[in-house]
Scaffold this motif. Structure first.
Motif, PDB file in Angstrom:
ATOM      1  N   ALA A  24       0.710  -1.328   0.142  1.00 17.83           N
ATOM      2  CA  ALA A  24      -0.228  -0.342  -0.091  1.00 17.83           C
ATOM      3  C   ALA A  24       1.145   1.008  -0.092  1.00 17.83           C
ATOM      4  N   PHE A  25       0.335   1.845  -0.733  1.00 18.63           N
ATOM      5  CA  PHE A  25       0.702   4.015  -0.531  1.00 18.63           C
ATOM      6  C   PHE A  25       0.581   4.341   0.700  1.00 18.63           C
ATOM      7  N   ILE A  26       1.865   5.101   1.283  1.00 19.91           N
ATOM      8  CA  ILE A  26       1.406   5.626   2.125  1.00 19.91           C
ATOM      9  C   ILE A  26       1.109   7.446   1.954  1.00 19.91           C
ATOM     10  N   ILE A  27      -0.207   7.680   2.206  1.00 18.83           N
ATOM     11  CA  ILE A  27      -0.310   9.287   2.117  1.00 18.83           C
ATOM     12  C   ILE A  27      -0.039   9.788   3.627  1.00 18.83           C
ATOM     13  N   THR A  28       0.282  10.943   3.408  1.00 19.24           N
ATOM     14  CA  THR A  28       0.532  12.085   4.517  1.00 19.24           C
ATOM     15  C   THR A  28      -0.221  13.234   3.972  1.00 19.24           C
ATOM     16  N   GLN A  29       0.175  14.353   5.477  1.00 16.47           N
ATOM     17  CA  GLN A  29       0.151  15.585   5.406  1.00 16.47           C
ATOM     18  C   GLN A  29      -1.146  16.207   4.366  1.00 16.47           C
ATOM     19  N   ILE A  30      -2.394  15.243   5.180  1.00 10.86           N
ATOM     20  CA  ILE A  30      -3.749  15.508   5.191  1.00 10.86           C
ATOM     21  C   ILE A  30      -4.543  16.925   5.655  1.00 10.86           C
ATOM     22  N   SER A  31      -5.273  16.932   4.107  1.00  8.81           N
ATOM     23  CA  SER A  31      -5.722  18.370   4.846  1.00  8.81           C
ATOM     24  C   SER A  31      -6.612  18.870   5.143  1.00  8.81           C
ATOM     25  N   SER A  32      -7.217  17.775   5.441  1.00  8.77           N
ATOM     26  CA  SER A  32      -8.682  18.350   6.014  1.00  8.77           C
ATOM     27  C   SER A  32      -9.167  16.937   7.192  1.00  8.77           C
ATOM     28  N   ASP A  33      -9.892  16.978   7.848  1.00  5.98           N
ATOM     29  CA  ASP A  33     -10.611  16.214   8.918  1.00  5.98           C
ATOM     30  C   ASP A  33     -11.742  14.680   8.671  1.00  5.98           C
ATOM     31  N   ASN A  34     -12.134  15.204   7.088  1.00  7.44           N
ATOM     32  CA  ASN A  34     -12.971  14.004   6.709  1.00  7.44           C
ATOM     33  C   ASN A  34     -12.892  12.388   6.763  1.00  7.44           C
ATOM     34  N   GLN A  35     -13.444  11.779   6.789  1.00  7.78           N
ATOM     35  CA  GLN A  35     -13.655  10.638   7.116  1.00  7.78           C
ATOM     36  C   GLN A  35     -13.597   9.522   5.739  1.00  7.78           C
ATOM     37  N   PHE A  36     -12.587   8.524   5.856  1.00  4.96           N
ATOM     38  CA  PHE A  36     -12.518   7.984   4.542  1.00  4.96           C
ATOM     39  C   PHE A  36     -13.264   6.793   4.443  1.00  4.96           C
ATOM     40  N   SER A  37     -13.391   6.436   3.774  1.00  2.00           N
ATOM     41  CA  SER A  37     -14.629   4.358   3.341  1.00  2.00           C
ATOM     42  C   SER A  37     -13.744   3.885   2.896  1.00  2.00           C
ATOM     43  N   LYS A  38     -13.685   2.444   3.555  1.00  2.00           N
ATOM     44  CA  LYS A  38     -12.983   1.292   2.815  1.00  2.00           C
ATOM     45  C   LYS A  38     -13.429   1.234   1.248  1.00  2.00           C
ATOM     46  N   GLY A  39     -12.253   1.873   0.603  1.00  4.21           N
ATOM     47  CA  GLY A  39     -12.792   1.475  -0.998  1.00  4.21           C
ATOM     48  C   GLY A  39     -12.730   2.869  -2.058  1.00  4.21           C
ATOM     49  N   ASP A  40     -12.818   3.632  -1.268  1.00  2.97           N
ATOM     50  CA  ASP A  40     -12.693   5.433  -1.707  1.00  2.97           C
ATOM     51  C   ASP A  40     -11.022   5.239  -3.096  1.00  2.97           C
ATOM     52  N   GLN A  41     -11.526   5.530  -3.614  1.00  6.69           N
ATOM     53  CA  GLN A  41     -10.664   5.693  -4.911  1.00  6.69           C
ATOM     54  C   GLN A  41      -9.991   7.060  -4.364  1.00  6.69           C
ATOM     55  N   VAL A  42      -8.681   7.376  -4.830  1.00  8.13           N
ATOM     56  CA  VAL A  42      -7.899   7.999  -5.013  1.00  8.13           C
ATOM     57  C   VAL A  42      -6.832   8.107  -6.498  1.00  8.13           C
ATOM     58  N   VAL A  43      -7.033   9.328  -6.439  1.00  8.46           N
ATOM     59  CA  VAL A  43      -6.682  10.499  -7.594  1.00  8.46           C
ATOM     60  C   VAL A  43      -5.545  11.663  -7.245  1.00  8.46           C
ATOM     61  N   THR A  44      -4.681  11.903  -8.311  1.00 10.10           N
ATOM     62  CA  THR A  44      -3.663  12.913  -8.826  1.00 10.10           C
ATOM     63  C   THR A  44      -4.630  13.331  -8.540  1.00 10.10           C
ATOM     64  N   SER A  45      -3.966  15.390  -7.542  1.00  6.94           N
ATOM     65  CA  SER A  45      -5.536  16.443  -7.988  1.00  6.94           C
ATOM     66  C   SER A  45      -4.466  17.496  -8.587  1.00  6.94           C
ATOM     67  N   GLY A  46      -3.352  17.221  -9.315  1.00  5.89           N
ATOM     68  CA  GLY A  46      -3.422  18.138 -10.405  1.00  5.89           C
ATOM     69  C   GLY A  46      -2.447  19.875  -9.742  1.00  5.89           C
ATOM     70  N   LEU A  47      -2.672  19.491  -8.084  1.00  8.73           N
ATOM     71  CA  LEU A  47      -2.127  20.665  -7.463  1.00  8.73           C
ATOM     72  C   LEU A  47      -0.757  19.980  -7.429  1.00  8.73           C
ATOM     73  N   GLY A  48       0.377  21.747  -7.711  1.00 10.32           N
ATOM     74  CA  GLY A  48       1.331  21.944  -7.889  1.00 10.32           C
ATOM     75  C   GLY A  48       1.578  22.328  -8.925  1.00 10.32           C
ATOM     76  N   GLY A  49       1.272  21.935 -10.228  1.00 10.59           N
ATOM     77  CA  GLY A  49       1.678  21.440 -11.947  1.00 10.59           C
ATOM     78  C   GLY A  49       2.424  20.717 -12.440  1.00 10.59           C
ATOM     79  N   LYS A  50       2.752  19.985 -11.507  1.00  9.73           N
ATOM     80  CA  LYS A  50       3.288  19.194 -12.162  1.00  9.73           C
ATOM     81  C   LYS A  50       2.886  17.448 -12.223  1.00  9.73           C
ATOM     82  N   SER A  51       1.636  17.246 -12.223  1.00  8.14           N
ATOM     83  CA  SER A  51       0.804  16.580 -13.138  1.00  8.14           C
ATOM     84  C   SER A  51      -0.191  16.328 -13.352  1.00  8.14           C
ATOM     85  N   PRO A  52      -0.707  16.004 -14.307  1.00  5.86           N
ATOM     86  CA  PRO A  52      -2.560  16.397 -14.300  1.00  5.86           C
ATOM     87  C   PRO A  52      -3.100  15.641 -13.421  1.00  5.86           C
ATOM     88  N   SER A  53      -4.230  16.245 -13.174  1.00  2.00           N
ATOM     89  CA  SER A  53      -5.073  15.535 -11.946  1.00  2.00           C
ATOM     90  C   SER A  53      -6.320  14.799 -13.198  1.00  2.00           C
TER      91      SER A  53
END
Length: 286
Positions: free
Chosen positions: A211-240
């Protein structure tokens, strides 16, 4: 040691031959006249038969041995042919398995290409993947002459697999997300729904959980198992909106002041042959 008297042997052999011929003539004459063979004829016939058996024995022996050798040689040839056929069948089976695997990967690449219709992309082949750094890096056969640049996202087998870290004229080096070495430029991602998103960075990989490890999460939103994760496009170096994977769990890090979300990769990293370098989205190109 006495010398062998050749002349005596020749004389004896001639006498035996003459006797045999006489016996044969007498037997033939008596057979034609339907007469019972004489005692002398019977003795001569028996003697001639015995001598014939003695003379024929060596020839029969060598004839039998020759037949055995011939059978052995024939068996050896048959075994050699069978062994060759078995080897060919084994090679064909291995080639068939390889073609099946390649066909499966080509279908996966085609499916991925169909999902990337909104992106400008460059198809490429993996040409180097060192066993000593299998989970760290690989080299693809496209470079600056094909429009590739540093930090471009690389996708394969359905999801994001890495980022370009070095570009040459005709080849590029890709840092994989399964590497235990921290990427210099983290990949920004979006978690949760598009209506209520949270943002974070891929900062590591847990080999035990795959599994990838994702940190520095911007909010306290609760996530469900199976929720998809995609690139955000923030930072300008990768598409969303490039698929990264699905959430499988979450925990506090050791310091307790940050969340760690674990994401199962959408891609399979064991066997990567065909990849796409994502240059930009078509909407950005406009």
């Amino acid at each position: 040691m006495k010398k062998i008297n050749i002349s005596k042997i020749i004389i004896i052999a001639l006498i035996m031959m003459i006797t045999a011929c006489v016996a044969i003539l007498i037997s033939a004459h008596q057979f034609n006249d339907n007469k019972k063979p004489s005692e002398m004829t019977l003795v001569v016939n028996d003697t001639v038969g015995g001598i014939d058996g003695i003379i024929a024995a060596p020839f029969n022996f060598f004839e039998n041995k020759a037949a055995e050798v011939g059978n052995l040689f024939s068996t050896y040839q048959q075994n050699a042919k069978l062994s060759k056929k078995i080897t060919q069948l084994t090679d064909n089976a291995a080639e068939l398995d390889s073609l099946k695997a390649e066909n499966k990967e080509l279908k996966a690449a085609l499916d991925l290409q169909n999902t990337l219709t909104n992106y400008e992309k460059v198809a490429s082949n993996v040409i180097v993947r060192n066993p000593n750094a299998w989970g760290d890096t690989m080299t693809i056969d496209k470079g600056s002459s094909d429009g590739l640049k540093d930090d471009m996202i690389i996708m394969s087998n359905g999801g994001v697999v890495g980022r370009i870290t070095q570009v040459n004229a005709t080849t590029s080096k890709v840092a994989l997300l399964t590497s235990d070495k921290v990427l210099e430029n983290k990949i920004p991602v979006r978690l949760g729904s598009a209506e209520n998103p949270a943002y974070g960075l891929i900062t590591g990989y847990d080999a035990q959980q795959n599994a990838f490890i994702i940190t520095q999460i911007s909010s306290d939103n609760q996530f469900s198992k199976g929720d998809q994760v995609v690139t955000s496009g923030l930072g300008g170096k990768s598409p969303s909106d490039l698929l990264v994977g699905d959430i499988i769990g979450e925990k506090k890090n050791q310091k307790g002041n940050d969340r760690e979300v674990y994401v199962k990769p959408a891609s399979q990293f064991d066997n990567i042959r065909f990849v796409f370098a994502i240059k930009r989205s078509l909407s950005e190109a406009k």
